[in-house]
Design an enzyme around this catalytic site. Structure first.
Site, PDB file in Angstrom:
ATOM      1  N   CYS A 143      -1.815  -3.985   4.639  1.00  0.00           N
ATOM      2  CA  CYS A 143      -3.152  -4.494   4.360  1.00  0.00           C
ATOM      3  C   CYS A 143      -3.188  -6.021   4.316  1.00  0.00           C
ATOM      4  CB  CYS A 143      -3.715  -3.938   3.064  1.00  0.00           C
ATOM      5  SG  CYS A 143      -5.510  -4.127   3.020  1.00  0.00           S
ATOM      6  N   CYS A 152     -10.053  -2.818   7.611  1.00  0.00           N
ATOM      7  CA  CYS A 152      -9.717  -3.530   6.392  1.00  0.00           C
ATOM      8  C   CYS A 152     -11.006  -3.865   5.652  1.00  0.00           C
ATOM      9  CB  CYS A 152      -8.956  -4.798   6.769  1.00  0.00           C
ATOM     10  SG  CYS A 152      -8.204  -5.580   5.358  1.00  0.00           S
TER      11      CYS A 152
HETATM   12  P1  FAD Z   1       3.820   4.483   1.953  1.00  0.00           P
HETATM   13  O1  FAD Z   1       2.538   5.108   1.541  1.00  0.00           O
HETATM   14  O2  FAD Z   1       4.217   3.222   1.289  1.00  0.00           O
HETATM   15  O3  FAD Z   1       4.933   5.600   1.768  1.00  0.00           O
HETATM   16  C1  FAD Z   1       6.280   5.456   2.136  1.00  0.00           C
HETATM   17  C2  FAD Z   1       7.075   6.471   1.350  1.00  0.00           C
HETATM   18  O4  FAD Z   1       8.391   6.558   1.872  1.00  0.00           O
HETATM   19  C3  FAD Z   1       7.203   6.082  -0.113  1.00  0.00           C
HETATM   20  O5  FAD Z   1       6.639   7.086  -0.928  1.00  0.00           O
HETATM   21  C4  FAD Z   1       8.700   5.926  -0.321  1.00  0.00           C
HETATM   22  O6  FAD Z   1       9.139   6.373  -1.582  1.00  0.00           O
HETATM   23  C5  FAD Z   1       9.259   6.772   0.802  1.00  0.00           C
HETATM   24  N1  FAD Z   1      10.605   6.384   1.189  1.00  0.00           N
HETATM   25  C6  FAD Z   1      11.100   5.127   1.336  1.00  0.00           C
HETATM   26  N2  FAD Z   1      12.400   5.170   1.641  1.00  0.00           N
HETATM   27  C7  FAD Z   1      12.741   6.482   1.713  1.00  0.00           C
HETATM   28  C8  FAD Z   1      13.949   7.183   1.983  1.00  0.00           C
HETATM   29  N3  FAD Z   1      15.095   6.527   2.239  1.00  0.00           N
HETATM   30  N4  FAD Z   1      13.941   8.534   1.985  1.00  0.00           N
HETATM   31  C9  FAD Z   1      12.796   9.212   1.719  1.00  0.00           C
HETATM   32  N5  FAD Z   1      11.616   8.603   1.442  1.00  0.00           N
HETATM   33  C10 FAD Z   1      11.595   7.252   1.435  1.00  0.00           C
HETATM   34  N6  FAD Z   1      -5.019   0.285   3.518  1.00  0.00           N
HETATM   35  C11 FAD Z   1      -6.312   0.474   3.918  1.00  0.00           C
HETATM   36  O7  FAD Z   1      -6.561   1.196   4.877  1.00  0.00           O
HETATM   37  N7  FAD Z   1      -7.355  -0.128   3.273  1.00  0.00           N
HETATM   38  C12 FAD Z   1      -7.141  -0.935   2.195  1.00  0.00           C
HETATM   39  O8  FAD Z   1      -8.093  -1.462   1.629  1.00  0.00           O
HETATM   40  C13 FAD Z   1      -5.801  -1.160   1.751  1.00  0.00           C
HETATM   41  N8  FAD Z   1      -5.536  -1.969   0.700  1.00  0.00           N
HETATM   42  C14 FAD Z   1      -4.243  -2.134   0.250  1.00  0.00           C
HETATM   43  C15 FAD Z   1      -4.011  -2.947  -0.834  1.00  0.00           C
HETATM   44  C16 FAD Z   1      -2.719  -3.105  -1.338  1.00  0.00           C
HETATM   45  C17 FAD Z   1      -2.498  -3.987  -2.519  1.00  0.00           C
HETATM   46  C18 FAD Z   1      -1.650  -2.397  -0.731  1.00  0.00           C
HETATM   47  C19 FAD Z   1      -0.250  -2.518  -1.283  1.00  0.00           C
HETATM   48  C20 FAD Z   1      -1.874  -1.607   0.378  1.00  0.00           C
HETATM   49  C21 FAD Z   1      -3.168  -1.461   0.889  1.00  0.00           C
HETATM   50  N9  FAD Z   1      -3.441  -0.683   2.024  1.00  0.00           N
HETATM   51  C22 FAD Z   1      -4.748  -0.504   2.451  1.00  0.00           C
HETATM   52  C23 FAD Z   1      -2.327  -0.206   2.873  1.00  0.00           C
HETATM   53  C24 FAD Z   1      -1.939   1.240   2.677  1.00  0.00           C
HETATM   54  O9  FAD Z   1      -1.795   1.540   1.319  1.00  0.00           O
HETATM   55  C25 FAD Z   1      -0.650   1.474   3.420  1.00  0.00           C
HETATM   56  O10 FAD Z   1      -0.789   1.038   4.754  1.00  0.00           O
HETATM   57  C26 FAD Z   1      -0.253   2.936   3.447  1.00  0.00           C
HETATM   58  O11 FAD Z   1      -0.196   3.479   2.159  1.00  0.00           O
HETATM   59  C27 FAD Z   1       1.092   3.102   4.139  1.00  0.00           C
HETATM   60  O12 FAD Z   1       1.470   4.442   4.203  1.00  0.00           O
HETATM   61  P2  FAD Z   1       2.942   4.835   4.650  1.00  0.00           P
HETATM   62  O13 FAD Z   1       3.000   6.314   4.594  1.00  0.00           O
HETATM   63  O14 FAD Z   1       3.318   4.158   5.904  1.00  0.00           O
HETATM   64  O15 FAD Z   1       3.863   4.194   3.513  1.00  0.00           O
HETATM   65  C1  UQ1 Z   2     -10.352   4.852   6.105  1.00  0.00           C
HETATM   66  O1  UQ1 Z   2     -10.451   5.851   6.805  1.00  0.00           O
HETATM   67  C2  UQ1 Z   2      -9.437   4.833   5.007  1.00  0.00           C
HETATM   68  O2  UQ1 Z   2      -8.691   5.937   4.718  1.00  0.00           O
HETATM   69  C3  UQ1 Z   2      -9.173   6.807   3.751  1.00  0.00           C
HETATM   70  C4  UQ1 Z   2      -9.286   3.696   4.243  1.00  0.00           C
HETATM   71  O3  UQ1 Z   2      -8.351   3.736   3.279  1.00  0.00           O
HETATM   72  C5  UQ1 Z   2      -8.416   3.027   2.186  1.00  0.00           C
HETATM   73  C6  UQ1 Z   2     -10.077   2.521   4.523  1.00  0.00           C
HETATM   74  O4  UQ1 Z   2      -9.955   1.501   3.839  1.00  0.00           O
HETATM   75  C7  UQ1 Z   2     -11.023   2.549   5.611  1.00  0.00           C
HETATM   76  C8  UQ1 Z   2     -11.845   1.338   5.868  1.00  0.00           C
HETATM   77  C9  UQ1 Z   2     -11.146   3.685   6.391  1.00  0.00           C
HETATM   78  C10 UQ1 Z   2     -12.110   3.749   7.547  1.00  0.00           C
HETATM   79  C11 UQ1 Z   2     -13.312   4.570   7.215  1.00  0.00           C
HETATM   80  C12 UQ1 Z   2     -14.586   4.232   7.457  1.00  0.00           C
HETATM   81  C13 UQ1 Z   2     -15.680   5.166   7.044  1.00  0.00           C
HETATM   82  C14 UQ1 Z   2     -14.969   2.953   8.084  1.00  0.00           C
END
Ligand code: FAD
Ligand code: UQ1
Length: 415
Positions: A162, A341
C-alpha cells in the site's frame, strides 16, 4: 509427512482467499501453512493510526478466518524443494503437493534504520508506525500529543505494501492538528525516497494540490537512513545523485519501514527474480520455471502496486487459470495489473485511485475519482472491511470489475 492437491504457503490475504476458493472445490485436499495465531485486516491500520477505527476491529483468530474445510499447519515453511514437489516445515515434516500457491507477503525490515526499533518501543518518543501490528496502537496517542515542532512522515527506498499509506497517515494527522487548533504550530513534512508523490499522474496531480492547499511540505528523493533518539533528529539522504545527507529535528516521526521479499524465498534463487520476489508470469501468475507453482500478493515479481485490491483481481485470474490447467486446457485469463488505493486525505474524505499495469486510471464509479469524496471514505472505513471479512477471506470477492463494466455503460449513455 503429508500430501495434498493444493498447498497454500501463507494464510494472509492472498493465501486465505485462494485456500477458501480451492477448499470449496476440493474439500479436505487443501493444506495451508501459516505460523500466525492472528489474522489482521491491515488496511485498517491507517485508520487505527488516525483514531478512526479500533485495533480490535482489525484482527481475528487465524483459526476462525481460514477455511474450515482445509487443513491448517501453524508452522513456517523453512525450505522449498520444487523438483520433489515438496516443502519442509519448521517441525521438520514435509508436505507434498500437486499444485502450490505461494502467498508469503512482504518482510518488514525495521532493523535497516538504526535507532528505529528502540524508538518504536519507547512510548515517550515521537516515533511511530502504522505498519506493524505491534506498533500501530501507539500511533494515534503520539499524533494526539504533538502540539508543536515538526511532524515528519517517511516513505522508504524499497517496494512497500500500500504505497499510499505513508502519506494517508500524514493527511489524517494534518487534519487532526487543524481540528485541535495546533496546526499553526506544527510543520507537516512528507519525505519520500520516490521521485514522485504517486505513480499515477492523475492522482499525483490531485495529491500535489492537496499538499499545496494544506501547506504540507513534500520532499521527493529523500530517504530516511537513521534516527538519533537522544537529539530527536532524523537523518535523510538525497537520492538525486548527490547522495548528500542532512538532519531534521522532529517532534513526531512516522516511519514506513523498508520492506522486501521473505528471507526464506530469497534462499531459493530458482524460485525468485534477481531481487528475491517469486518469479511469476505477470499475466497468468504461474511460476516462470515450475509449471505447478503459482504466486499471489505482495511476494510476487509482477510489477503491480502491492495492495489487497490487487489480490482480489489476481485471485480471480489465478483460480481460473489453475482450474483450466488441471483440466488440461490452455490458460485463458490474464491479470491486467489492477490495483487500487483509497487515499484517505482527512477525517471525512478520500481519493479512490484505481489503475492497471500501464498506470492508467481504471475507475469503478461514474464520477471523477481524482477528487475527494465522503462516499469513498465510507467505503474505505466501513464497507471494505466488511467485504473483507464476509466475502474476500471466504474466496468470494474478486474485486469491482463487475461494477466497473456497469458504470462505464452508464458513462457512455451520458455522452
Ligand atoms: P500478507 O497478508 O501479509 O500475508 C502473508 C502471510 O504469509 C502472513 O500471514 C505470514 O505469516 C505468512 N508467512 C510468511 N512467511 C511464511 C513462511 N515461511 N511460511 C508460512 N507462512 C509464512 N491494501 C489495499 O488494497 N487497500 C488499502 O487501503 C491498504 N492499506 C494498507 C495499509 C497498511 C498500513 C498496510 C500494512 C497494508 C495496506 N494494504 C492495503 C495492503 C494489504 O494489506 C496487503 O497488500 C495484503 O494484505 C497482502 O496480502 P498477502 O497475502 O500478499 O500478504
Ligand atoms: C478492494 O476490492 C479491496 O479489497 C477488499 C480493498 O481492500 C482494502 C480496497 O481498498 C479497494 C479499493 C478495493 C476495490 C474496490 C472497489 C469497490 C473500488
Amino acid at each position: 509427512h503429508h500430501s495434498c492437491k493444493v498447498l497454500v504457503v501463507g494464510g494472509g490475504t492472498g493465501g486465505c482467499s485462494m485456500a477458501a476458493k480451492f477448499a470449496d472445490k476440493f474439500k479436505d485436499q487443501v493444506i495451508i501453512v501459516e505460523p500466525n495465531e492472528l489474522h489482521y485486516y491491515q488496511p485498517m491500520f491507517t485508520l487505527i493510526g488516525g483514531g478512526i477505527r479500533s485495533f480490535e476491529a482489525s484482527k481475528r483468530l487465524m483459526r476462525d478466518t481460514l477455511p474450515k474445510n482445509a487443513k491448517w499447519f501453524q508452522e513456517n515453511v523453512m525450505s522449498f524443494e520444487p523438483p520433489q514437489n515438496q516443502v519442509t516445515m519448521s517441525s521438520g515434516d514435509t508436505v507434498q503437493y500437486e499444485i502450490m500457491i505461494i502467498a508469503m507477503g512482504l518482510q518488514l525490515h525495521w532493523e535497516k534504520i538504526p535507532g528505529l526499533i528502540e524508538c518504536l518501543k519507547d512510548n515517550m518518543s515521537g516515533v511511530c508506525s502504522i505498519y506493524g501490528s505491534d506498533t500501530v496502537t501507539n500511533v494515534f496517542p503520539k499524533i494526539a500529543r504533538t502540539k508543536s515542532g515538526t511532524a515528519i512522515f517517511t516513505f522508504p527506498n524499497s517496494p512497500v505494501k500500500c504505497p499510499g499509506a505513508p502519506q494517508k497517515i500524514a493527511y489524517i494527522a494534518e487534519d487532526y492538528f487543524r481540528n485541535q487548533k495546533v496546526r499553526d504550530n506544527v510543520k507537516v513534512v512528507y519525505n519520500t525516497a520516490l521521485p514522485v508523490i504517486f505513480g499515477v499522474k492523475k492522482y499525483a496531480d490531485a495529491l500535489w494540490d492537496v499538499c499545496k492547499q494544506r501547506n504540507i511540505t513534500v520532499n521527493v528523493q529523500t530517504n530516511l537512513i537513521e534516527i538519533d533518539p537522544a537529539k530527536e533528529e532524523a537523518v535523510f539522504q538525497k537520492l538525486d545523485g548527490s547522495n548528500e545527507t542532512f538532519v531534521e529535528k522532529y517532534s513526531l516521526l512516522h516511519v514506513c519501514p523498508p520492506m522486501g521479499p521473505p528471507d526464506v524465498l530469497k534462499k531459493h534463487p530458482s524460485l525468485t527474480n534477481e531481487v528475491g520476489f517469486l518469479s511469476v508470469d505477470p499475466k497468468t501468475l504461474r511460476h516462470t520455471k515450475y509449471s505447478n507453482i503459482y504466486g499471489i500478493g505482495d511476494c510476487i515479481s509482477a510489477p503491480n502496486s502491492k495492495t489487497m485490491a490487487a489480490i482480489a483481481a489476481q485471485g480471480k485470474v489465478l483460480y481460473k487459470n489453475i482450474m483450466d490447467d488441471l483440466a488440461g486446457k490452455p490458460m485463458t485469463m490474464a491479470y491486467n495489473g489492477y490495483s487500487s488505493c483509497p487515499l484517505v486525505t482527512g477525517y471525512r474524505k478520500c481519493i479512490l485511485a484505481e489503475f492497471d499495469y500501464n498506470l492508467k486510471p481504471l475507475e469503478t464509479f461514474p464520477v471523477d475519482q481524482g477528487r475527494e469524496y465522503f462516499f469513498t471514505f465510507i467505503l474505505k472505513a466501513y464497507v471494505f472491511p466488511l467485504l473483507y471479512w464476509t466475502l474476500m477471506t471466504r474466496g468470494k470477492w474478486d474485486g469491482p470489475e463487475f461494477f466497473r463494466k456497469y458504470s462505464s455503460m452508464i458513462k457512455k449513455k451520458e455522452i
